[in-house]
Each structure stands twice: as C-alpha cells, then as structure tokens.
Write an enzyme that holds these catalytic residues in place. Structure first.
Site, PDB file in Angstrom:
ATOM      1  N   ASP A 229       1.005  -1.114   0.046  1.00 34.31           N
ATOM      2  CA  ASP A 229      -0.244   0.019  -0.014  1.00 34.31           C
ATOM      3  C   ASP A 229       0.986   1.301  -0.055  1.00 34.31           C
ATOM      4  OD1 ASP A 229      -2.196   2.088  -0.029  1.00 34.31           O
ATOM      5  OD2 ASP A 229      -3.129   1.029   1.780  1.00 34.31           O
TER       6      ASP A 229
HETATM    7  C1  BGC Z   1      -4.891   3.431  -0.122  1.00 34.27           C
HETATM    8  C2  BGC Z   1      -5.166   2.426  -1.216  1.00 34.27           C
HETATM    9  C3  BGC Z   1      -4.598   3.090  -2.695  1.00 34.27           C
HETATM   10  C4  BGC Z   1      -3.431   3.559  -2.630  1.00 34.27           C
HETATM   11  C5  BGC Z   1      -3.174   4.463  -3.931  1.00 34.27           C
HETATM   12  C6  BGC Z   1      -3.327   4.223  -0.243  1.00 34.27           C
HETATM   13  O1  BGC Z   1      -3.634   5.154   0.677  1.00 34.27           O
HETATM   14  O2  BGC Z   1      -4.936   2.831   1.204  1.00 34.27           O
HETATM   15  O3  BGC Z   1      -6.020   1.786  -1.305  1.00 34.27           O
HETATM   16  O4  BGC Z   1      -4.910   2.249  -3.707  1.00 34.27           O
HETATM   17  O5  BGC Z   1      -3.227   4.857  -1.645  1.00 34.27           O
HETATM   18  O6  BGC Z   1      -3.887   5.509  -3.996  1.00 34.27           O
END
Ligand code: BGC
Length: 752
Positions: A229
């Site tokens: 993530d």
């Molecule tokens: C989120 C993800 C997301 C990623 C990219 C993170 O903060 O938890 O779900 O895909 O950012 O935007």
C-alpha cells in the site's frame, strides 16, 4: 520476440534493485537500455482515478471516468455477474487511459460499522466478499489489464491505520479474514495483491512472510506481484525477504540503495531479488497486450444506472407504499439536499471524477407520469408546508460527506440530528413518507424507523444513482438488493464494539469468528435488519428442499423457488449451514452458498448448491488444517439470515483423521482411543487379579486429572504413570499417524 522476463540475466544489480520500486507515484521502473517499459497503476475499486500526467500526487483532478456503485452498494447486489460486467467496464476504461493495473477491488471484511472505508468494501461475510471480489477481478482482467486485490490483510479500520497491530488468532484469520482473498487468488488469478498498512500480530503486513509468502504463494499459488500500500514499507530489505515485490510510492535513493547494500554484505540473498525482478518483468509482459479500444461514456453510464438499481435494498415497505403509483393531479414532495446534490461515493484514494451525474430530483421529474407535480424543498419550514399538501413525500437522508472517508473512522452510527428532526416534522403532517438513504456504511435506523412508511437504502451508488432511484421508486425496476451487512439496533450490539478501534497500538479481534451476523446470532440479539434482508415488490415461496450427503462428505442441496406475486422480480436464495457441537465454538449459522435468480410472475426455478467438505469444516490451529467434525448439521435456505424458509438436518460422518498420541496428549485423549487405551493399560500394568492399577483404577481421579498430559502425570507419585511408562509407549512424532491414533472428536479441548 524477447519477452521482458527473458531479460533478467541482462539486468545489473542496481537495475534489479530499482525494479523493486516505482519510478513515479504511479509507474513501475523502466529499463530503457533493454527496452523494458514502465507500466502505470491507478486507483481504484469502483472507477478509475487516473491522475493526469503532471498531477501525480493529488487525489482530486483525475481524468473523467465512470463512477460505478461503490463496493458498499455492489455488495448488496449479491450478483457476481453484475460485478463482473462492471469490472470489465472499468478494465476497458483503464485500457483506454493507458492504465495497466487497476488498484481494486478492496475486499476487507466489515468488522465494525464504524470503519471509515466500509464504503469501499463488500461485506461482513467472507463468502459474499469472495464471490464478488472474484467476479470483479475476472471482469477487469478480461480486458487485458490487471486487477490488484487489497488490502492484504486484516485491514479493518482507519484509526492509526499505518501502525496499529490487528491481534487476531489464526482460526479467525483462516475462517473470516482470509478465505475471500484465498478464493480470489485461486479462482481469478489476479495479477497483483496489495499488502495492508497495518501490522498483524505485531508484524507489519509489508514484512509478513507467513502472509505474503507461506500463505499467499506457497499455499494458494499466487504468481503475481505483491505491491505495498502507498507508504506501507518500513524496512525495504525485510519486506523483500518476506515477499513484497514492489514498493509504492518509491523511496528512491534509499530503498534501492539498501537493497544493493544488503546483497553486498550478504544479508540479502540475490536469488530473492532475482525472483522479485522476474515477477515484475512478468507483469510487464502480461501488460503488453491490450490495445486501447476506447469506450462509450453513455453505455457505461447506462450500466452504472442499472447496477445502482440492482444494489438498492428496500428495507421496509409498509402497506406497499412503494412503488409509487401517482395519478394526474397528485403532488410528490421531494425533500432534502441530497435530492439535488447527491452523495454517491466516499472520499479518499477511491474518489472518481465522474463523467456525468444523475440528479435525483431531475430524474424523478422526468419519470413522473403526466399531470403529476414533483415539488422540491431542501428542509425547514417550507419542507413541512410542502409535505402537508403533498400526496407522498420522498425524503432524502444520509451521512454527510465528511463522515465517510479513507483515513478516519466514525465514532457513532447516527444520521445527523437535523435530519431526524426533519423526518419527524414531515411524518407528523404526512403519513406517506418514503425515506431514501445514501450512506456507504451502516447507519442506525431503529430510533426513527417508525416515522417512515418505506425505506430504500441506496448506499453510495455511483454517478447514476439518481436515475436508479427514479427507476426504483416508480417501479420500472423491482428492488433486489439484500443487506451485505447487518444493521444492528445499537452500535453497542456489534460484536467488535468493546474491541474497536483498540488502544495503545493494538486492536484485539476478541470476538474471534463471531463477526457480523455470526455474532448477533450467537448472542441472540435483536437486529434492526438482518444480514441478507431486502424486500421486493413481488413475493417468493420456497419448496422441496432436498439435501444429499455423498460418500466423500460433499453436500448437494436443491430447492424450488416460485415468484408468487404479479411482477417480475429477482430473489437472492441464501444457503446457511449450522454445525453440530464441535471442539471449537461454531457460529449458529454461516452463509455457504447463494444465487440470484430472476423470475417472471408465476415462474419457478430449482436452484442447486454444491458444498464440499471444507464448507463444513473449521480451521484447527492445533493441526494446521481444515477439519470436518462430524455430526448433525442444519441446512437452511431462505431470503435472509433470519428469514429461513426451509430447514433440514443431515448427519455427516467425521473425517477420518488420525491424530498421533504423544507424551503431550492428555490422559483422557489416550483413553478415548481404543488402541491408545490398551497400550497405556498394558504399560501401567495390572494387579494379581488383572485389575488396572494406579490412576487407571480410580475413576474419580480421572475426572480431576484427565486433562493432564502424560508428561505432567509422571511427576505425581503412585499414579502408575512414571517416566518409564511414558518412554515405553512407542510414542510417534507429532503430525505422523502412528499406531496409537486418536479420533478428532476430543481434540481441541474447548467443547461447545
Ligand atoms: C490506499 C490504497 C490506494 C493507494 C493509492 C492508499 O492510501 O490505502 O487503497 O490504492 O493509497 O492511492
């Protein structure tokens, strides 16, 4: 033609290390000298959030894309075919915008109604989340772009989300928080899995070797790329060793340097780096195919509208207030700001910049029959005056946008007080009040439910939600959504209540497997609306339930369903299983299969479900495997978890699983096994008359000492079980079925 995967041996150490990181916030690292391109990743689950080049970091301002219903809504569709078609549409849009991998679906379990990202997740039930997640991945990947299943795993809250440790036992992980990931990985073969931000039992998900390698790859056969993530990597080398391939966003100059240094000083085996580089090269190859096909904005909007209609849940419909059947001269009062400025998605990384937006008020005006007046008031005195003279009131309520965002949990489940006050005032002057709800996570309804004649829960249903509401209220579409999560009477009834969101860096999943309806049913609590509930404008009856158990303990279930009303309609046929008393605590019932069928008035269909032994089993932590504890199972089919129409019981034999007897096995376990008991008696010996000696001669001592392992009993004098007796028992090593085999019935030690 040379594929990227063939180029591994050509890469320098520095280039391989660089490939373990992105080159930008949204791109993998290219290797121009070898012609290896960068590929682009973009959010997200219910539509694309493709940032324009040059605006990489922000959340808003993405290129226009269709905003489909969020997972909170799609979960309520209980319709994998619908979710697959939406996945395919998102895949087509990704293709058109040059996106290689879409960062969705989000499939985490709704452990608490308060989780700020519940609108991005499907359900409190792993089977429903798994079936829909699988469909989403299949749909996206049918377009030649990858899907990325997230957030792996036990990411069920936003509070302290980057640090908190989800402290959860293995049985609960295996039965609740992992099975949907397992199903999706095995059946849909996603190209990517995203690890979560949080820790699991103290270990960051990004460094969790058991999760990322032993379970995900070794057990489930995942052959894609694990991406972090965004910002989840703390120690790049530890993460790489655990099985995390791609770090996003890239910590360039730091993480790649650390990888190279670790190879040089021997703390990282270069083979591990090679494996990761190879997986990323394979991903690049997988993405080589799609040719942008373009897509029709209007067609996707139409799909979004049909989908939103199939997701809405008709919670209540007293005296068949819905569908509205106004006649010329009638006035419909539409009240509430959400009728003009609809809420249809939540905030954060999943936020889509929609191609267009259906305004509910406009759609209701368009759909109203000739001669019917649709008047609007946003609230306050004018609203009450309008309600007083109207024939019917349609009141739009829901959660304020600020209540539903990535990054923050709610701390209560209430609608704003002003909305409830408005409902009370309106209901005082007009008995025909239809409440249309827009919220991405469960709200408390019990305190105001009585003021509404009908309640239509639309969730956060995407850019075409407004049109779908008109279709549903006027009956062009018959509601067919079913709750994918229980609506409790009070927040405090929720099984996670005392353990959410945790404290001092830890959240203890103390309710174990009793998540959602499993918990409400175990404690016999009243709920506002149960899991699986949803009304229709028609009615269905259930007949002829048959259940057959085969020799290998598979179960075949059939049942006929008839549409007994006067409209076409869709029914979600739900199959629940209740296990017999077992060595571990089991839920009263668990969803094990479902299907959504479409029936004309008077039409009927016989549905068939196949369950395999795993569906009847629990996870044995002691034996590290699924175990089928035999006995009488309850098999029920129905329209919700608390509207079971037909039930039968069936006897399923215990799985023949010999458990070795060891010195650590208890006296009771030895005696429960015929061969074990004989061997122990022989070792302890008998008196001159042939009667057992020591503890074996004394049933009362057995009650007290039966749960002592043999090793412990050796310390007690005069029981007859001394060190020599135990060593003489020819004890087999753990995990190998030896001559003294104990059947599992007494195994786990905590009978229910
Ligand atoms: C989120 C993800 C997301 C990623 C990219 C993170 O903060 O938890 O779900 O895909 O950012 O935007």
């Amino acid at each position: 033609m040379t594929s990227a995967a063939d180029l591994l041996t050509e890469l320098t150490l520095q280039e391989k290390a660089a490939m373990c990181l992105g080159s930008t916030v949204w791109h993998t690292a290219p290797v121009p000298r070898l012609g290896i391109p960068a590929i682009m990743l973009s959010d997200g689950p219910h539509g694309l959030r493709r940032q324009p080049d040059g605006n990489q970091a922000g959340i808003s301002g993405s290129l226009p894309a269709t905003c489909f219903p969020t997972a909170s809504a799609l979960g309520s569709s209980w319709d994998p075919d619908l979710v697959r078609r939406i996945g395919a549409a998102i895949g087509a849009e990704a293709c058109a915008q040059g996106v290689a991998v879409v960062l969705g679906p989000g499939v985490n379990i709704k452990r608490s109604p308060l989780c700020g990202r519940n609108f991005e997740y499907f359900s409190e039930d792993p089977l429903l989340a798994g079936v829909l997640g699988e469909a989403h991945v299949v749909g996206v990947q049918s377009q030649g772009v990858g899907a990325c299943v997230k957030h792996f795993a036990a990411n069920n809250q936003e509070t302290d989300r980057l640090r908190v440790s989800a402290d959860v036992d293995e049985r609960t992980l295996r039965e609740i928080y992992l099975p949907h990931f397992e199903r999706i990985v095995i059946r849909a073969r996603p190209w990517m899995v995203m690890c979560a931000y949080n820790r699991i039992n103290g270990v960051p998900a990004s460094e969790h070797r058991w999760l990322l390698t032993e379970v995900l790859r070794d057990e489930w056969g995942f052959d894609g790329v694990v991406v972090s993530d965004w910002g989840a990597v703390r120690d790049r080398v530890a993460a790489l060793t655990a099985g995390l391939d791609l770090e996003m966003p890239p910590n360039r100059g730091v993480s790649d340097t650390a990888i190279v240094a670790a190879v040089h000083d021997g703390t990282l085996d270069e083979k591990v780096l090679d494996q990761t580089a190879q997986r990323i090269l394979q991903l690049v190859d997988r993405c080589a195919d799609p040719a942008p096909t373009g897509f029709d904005v209007g067609t996707h909007h139409t799909l979004a509208r049909a989908a939103a209609a199939d997701c809405a849940v008709l919670l209540k419909n007293d005296r068949q207030l819905l569908p509205l059947q106004p006649v010329a001269g009638d006035t419909i009062a539409v009240i509430g700001e959400f009728a003009r400025a609809p809420r249809f998605q939540g905030a954060g990384s999943s936020q889509v910049n929609p191609t267009r937006i259906d305004v509910p008020l406009d759609e209701l005006r368009t759909a109203a029959p000739a001669g019917v007046t649709v008047e609007y008031a946003d609230g306050g005195e004018q609203a009450v005056a309008l309600a007083r003279r109207a024939d019917t009131v349609v009141l739009f309520l829901g959660l304020p946008a600020g209540d539903e965002s990535e990054g923050a949990d709610r701390w209560h489940m209430h609608l704003p007080e002003a909305q409830i006050a408005l409902l009370e005032q309106v209901a005082a002057v007009n008995r025909r009040v239809v409440v249309v709800l827009a919220n991405g996570s469960a709200v408390e309804v019990s305190s105001w439910d009585r003021h509404a004649g009908a309640i239509l829960e639309t969730w956060l249903s995407g850019q075409a939600a407004g049109g779908a509401v008109a279709d549903l209220l006027f009956g062009a579409v018959n509601p067919s959504g079913r709750l994918a999560e229980t609506l409790p009477v009070h927040l405090a009834d929720n099984p996670s209540f005392l353990n959410f969101p945790g404290e001092q860096g830890h959240v203890r999943y103390g309710e174990g497997v009793f998540v959602g309806y499993r918990g409400y049913d175990a404690t016999g609590r009243d709920v506002a609306y149960p899991f699986g509930h949803g009304l229709s404008y028609t009615s269905f009856t259930y007949h002829d339930l048959t259940v057959t158990v085969t020799a290998d303990s598979s179960v075949l279930v059939t049942c006929a369903v008839v549409n007994t009303g006067d409209r076409p309609g869709k029914e979600v046929v739900q199959l629940y299983i209740g296990a017999p008393p077992s060595p571990v605590a089991r839920p009263v019932r668990e969803l094990k299969a479902f299907t959504k069928i479409d029936l004309l008035p008077g039409g009927s269909e016989t549905v068939t479900f196949h369950l395999d032994p795993r569906d009847l089993s629990y996870w044995s932590t002691r034996h590290q495997r699924w175990l089928l504890h035999g006995g009488t199972f309850h098999v029920s089919v129905g329209s919700s978890s608390r509207d079971l129409r037909l039930s039968v019981t069936v006897d399923v034999p215990a799985e023949a699983f010999p458990v070795p007897l060891t010195a650590e096995s208890t006296l009771r376990e030895w005696l429960a096994d015929p061969e074990g008991a004989a061997a122990l008696r022989a070792a302890v010996g008998a008196d001159a008359d042939g009667n057992p000696t020591g503890i074996l001669s004394d049933p009362e001592s057995l009650t007290v000492l039966g749960d002592f392992p043999l090793t412990t009993l050796t310390a007690f004098p005069r029981l007859g079980i001394d060190r020599h007796v135990v060593t003489g028992l020819d004890i087999q090593p753990r995990g190998v079925a030896g001559p003294h085999a104990l059947h599992i019935a007494e195994d786990e030690g905590a009978p229910t």
